[in-house]
Design a protein around this motif. Sequence first.
Motif, PDB file in Angstrom:
ATOM      1  N   ARG A 124       0.829  -1.215   0.000  1.00 30.69           N
ATOM      2  CA  ARG A 124       0.000   0.000   0.000  1.00 30.69           C
ATOM      3  C   ARG A 124       0.859   1.258   0.000  1.00 30.69           C
ATOM      4  NH1 ARG A 124      -3.011  -3.243   3.660  1.00 30.69           N
ATOM      5  NH2 ARG A 124      -2.037  -2.218   5.458  1.00 30.69           N
ATOM      6  N   ALA A 125       1.937   1.257   0.769  1.00 24.27           N
ATOM      7  CA  ALA A 125       2.819   2.422   0.822  1.00 24.27           C
ATOM      8  C   ALA A 125       3.510   2.645  -0.522  1.00 24.27           C
ATOM      9  CB  ALA A 125       3.856   2.243   1.929  1.00 24.27           C
ATOM     10  N   LEU A 126       3.926   1.575  -1.170  1.00 18.64           N
ATOM     11  CA  LEU A 126       4.565   1.707  -2.482  1.00 18.64           C
ATOM     12  C   LEU A 126       3.575   2.218  -3.526  1.00 18.64           C
ATOM     13  CD1 LEU A 126       6.696  -1.566  -2.468  1.00 18.64           C
ATOM     14  CD2 LEU A 126       7.612   0.748  -2.760  1.00 18.64           C
ATOM     15  N   ARG A 127       2.358   1.742  -3.494  1.00 13.23           N
ATOM     16  CA  ARG A 127       1.354   2.226  -4.455  1.00 13.23           C
ATOM     17  C   ARG A 127       1.105   3.723  -4.276  1.00 13.23           C
ATOM     18  NH1 ARG A 127       2.068  -1.941  -7.646  1.00 13.23           N
ATOM     19  NH2 ARG A 127       0.793  -3.790  -7.243  1.00 13.23           N
ATOM     20  N   ARG A 128       1.189   4.167  -3.038  1.00 13.37           N
ATOM     21  CA  ARG A 128       0.929   5.573  -2.739  1.00 13.37           C
ATOM     22  C   ARG A 128       2.130   6.466  -3.090  1.00 13.37           C
ATOM     23  NH1 ARG A 128      -0.161   4.694   2.029  1.00 13.37           N
ATOM     24  NH2 ARG A 128       1.816   5.247   3.019  1.00 13.37           N
ATOM     25  N   GLU A 129       3.339   6.038  -2.709  1.00 12.45           N
ATOM     26  CA  GLU A 129       4.522   6.888  -2.846  1.00 12.45           C
ATOM     27  C   GLU A 129       5.304   6.651  -4.129  1.00 12.45           C
ATOM     28  OE1 GLU A 129       5.089   9.258  -0.755  1.00 12.45           O
ATOM     29  OE2 GLU A 129       3.529   8.675   0.683  1.00 12.45           O
ATOM     30  N   ALA A 130       5.210   5.454  -4.686  1.00 14.96           N
ATOM     31  CA  ALA A 130       5.973   5.121  -5.895  1.00 14.96           C
ATOM     32  C   ALA A 130       5.085   4.346  -6.856  1.00 14.96           C
ATOM     33  CB  ALA A 130       7.211   4.310  -5.516  1.00 14.96           C
ATOM     34  N   PRO A 131       4.055   4.985  -7.381  1.00 15.60           N
ATOM     35  CA  PRO A 131       3.054   4.267  -8.189  1.00 15.60           C
ATOM     36  C   PRO A 131       3.604   3.658  -9.471  1.00 15.60           C
ATOM     37  CG  PRO A 131       2.726   6.649  -8.310  1.00 15.60           C
ATOM     38  CD  PRO A 131       3.730   6.422  -7.235  1.00 15.60           C
ATOM     39  N   GLY A 132       4.756   4.133  -9.941  1.00 13.30           N
ATOM     40  CA  GLY A 132       5.330   3.576 -11.156  1.00 13.30           C
ATOM     41  C   GLY A 132       6.179   2.343 -10.929  1.00 13.30           C
ATOM     42  N   THR A 133       6.328   1.928  -9.683  1.00 13.84           N
ATOM     43  CA  THR A 133       7.168   0.781  -9.343  1.00 13.84           C
ATOM     44  C   THR A 133       6.349  -0.504  -9.350  1.00 13.84           C
ATOM     45  OG1 THR A 133       8.529   2.183  -7.903  1.00 13.84           O
ATOM     46  CG2 THR A 133       8.708  -0.191  -7.588  1.00 13.84           C
ATOM     47  N   THR A 134       6.815  -1.524 -10.071  1.00 10.33           N
ATOM     48  CA  THR A 134       6.158  -2.821  -9.989  1.00 10.33           C
ATOM     49  C   THR A 134       6.625  -3.507  -8.702  1.00 10.33           C
ATOM     50  OG1 THR A 134       7.891  -3.851 -11.335  1.00 10.33           O
ATOM     51  CG2 THR A 134       5.905  -3.111 -12.466  1.00 10.33           C
ATOM     52  N   VAL A 135       5.706  -4.239  -8.086  1.00 10.20           N
ATOM     53  CA  VAL A 135       5.955  -4.811  -6.757  1.00 10.20           C
ATOM     54  C   VAL A 135       5.866  -6.331  -6.814  1.00 10.20           C
ATOM     55  CG1 VAL A 135       5.226  -4.860  -4.344  1.00 10.20           C
ATOM     56  CG2 VAL A 135       4.939  -2.755  -5.694  1.00 10.20           C
ATOM     57  N   GLU A 136       6.937  -6.956  -6.389  1.00 10.90           N
ATOM     58  CA  GLU A 136       6.996  -8.415  -6.278  1.00 10.90           C
ATOM     59  C   GLU A 136       7.173  -8.777  -4.808  1.00 10.90           C
ATOM     60  OE1 GLU A 136      10.105 -11.993  -7.507  1.00 10.90           O
ATOM     61  OE2 GLU A 136       9.871 -10.260  -8.849  1.00 10.90           O
ATOM     62  N   LEU A 137       6.296  -9.588  -4.279  1.00  7.51           N
ATOM     63  CA  LEU A 137       6.429 -10.074  -2.919  1.00  7.51           C
ATOM     64  C   LEU A 137       7.000 -11.483  -2.947  1.00  7.51           C
ATOM     65  CD1 LEU A 137       3.090  -8.959  -1.185  1.00  7.51           C
ATOM     66  CD2 LEU A 137       5.251  -7.704  -1.414  1.00  7.51           C
ATOM     67  N   LEU A 138       8.127 -11.671  -2.275  1.00 10.45           N
ATOM     68  CA  LEU A 138       8.738 -12.986  -2.121  1.00 10.45           C
ATOM     69  C   LEU A 138       8.496 -13.414  -0.683  1.00 10.45           C
ATOM     70  CD1 LEU A 138      10.497 -15.383  -2.900  1.00 10.45           C
ATOM     71  CD2 LEU A 138      12.517 -13.937  -2.580  1.00 10.45           C
ATOM     72  N   VAL A 139       7.478 -14.229  -0.477  1.00  5.95           N
ATOM     73  CA  VAL A 139       6.960 -14.467   0.870  1.00  5.95           C
ATOM     74  C   VAL A 139       7.406 -15.815   1.435  1.00  5.95           C
ATOM     75  CG1 VAL A 139       4.941 -13.022   0.447  1.00  5.95           C
ATOM     76  CG2 VAL A 139       4.806 -15.492   0.008  1.00  5.95           C
ATOM     77  N   PRO A 140       7.447 -15.928   2.781  1.00 10.69           N
ATOM     78  CA  PRO A 140       7.641 -17.229   3.416  1.00 10.69           C
ATOM     79  C   PRO A 140       6.360 -18.039   3.323  1.00 10.69           C
ATOM     80  CG  PRO A 140       7.278 -15.546   5.075  1.00 10.69           C
ATOM     81  CD  PRO A 140       7.331 -14.832   3.754  1.00 10.69           C
ATOM     82  N   ASP A 141       6.323 -19.203   3.974  1.00 17.06           N
ATOM     83  CA  ASP A 141       5.138 -20.057   3.830  1.00 17.06           C
ATOM     84  C   ASP A 141       4.023 -19.729   4.818  1.00 17.06           C
ATOM     85  OD1 ASP A 141       5.906 -21.211   6.283  1.00 17.06           O
ATOM     86  OD2 ASP A 141       6.866 -22.926   5.323  1.00 17.06           O
TER      87      ASP A 141
END
Length: 282
Positions: A124-141
């Motif tokens: 949510r913070a990235l969408r608000r502050e850096a809307p041109g950035t694509t976001v990849e989440l590398l998550v644990p299980d």
Amino acid sequence: MNPTRAPRPDWLKVRVPSGKRVEEVSGALARHGLRTVCREARCPNVGECWGAGAATVILLGEVCTRGCAFCSVTAGMPDPPDPSEPERVATAAAELSWRHVVVTSVTRDDLPDGGAAHFAAVVRALRREAPGTTVELLVPDFAGNADALRCVVDAAPDILAHNVETVPRLYPVVRKGAGYDRSLDLLRRAAAMRPSLLLKSGIMVGFGETEEETVAVFRDLFDAGCRSLTVGQYLPPSNDHLPSAEYVTPETFEALADAARGIGFPRVLSGPLVRSSYYRAG
């Protein structure tokens, strides 16, 4: 001979990154108090990724509640999450004009949701502050917590990644505390929750697996809904970590890539220096 003490072949040798962009990114990360896989895992692609406007940020502290044999992160009891971290990540992304950011974390089995809400807050913070950035989440299980997975899927990252790391036979040695079936189930559930979401996974070779075992993992991942795959060489962080069993040749990596494409993967990156967070692998 123990490969960790043998000279590395030429295909695993890279120059230490330097230059103005590396200094700029290093300075910004220090100012915002952020940690990256790029530096802490001594990623060989750091100069290329940072130059291309990409980076991999580590959330939720410096201590992991698990102790995988291949990983240099300290195992123990972590501090509570820092509520300012999502904003600091987004501010750095905007300041550095990141085109792509991979957001990962230590494993937090001490938290009821495994840190899922923290991941969502970063999106949510990235969408608000850096809307041109694509976001990849590398998550644990998330210890198999379906509600935690729903939380990160509903945050709508561009890519959701979860690495299986190795073949099932080697899990008791390489990934103590993790479960191969649990990882596949996470991918299946994510695919069902949001069919349009690009799912990604990564595996390392050089632990002593066979090529047949590795290709069988590719099939399992594809059947689980994964459509982006990375394959890279395991290199021990130190002589105190699990040694690598072999240096896999570039020709074998290409054969593995061909096998993955034959299974149906539209996105495959396979090579000695490939890492799951490499910017070309999104």
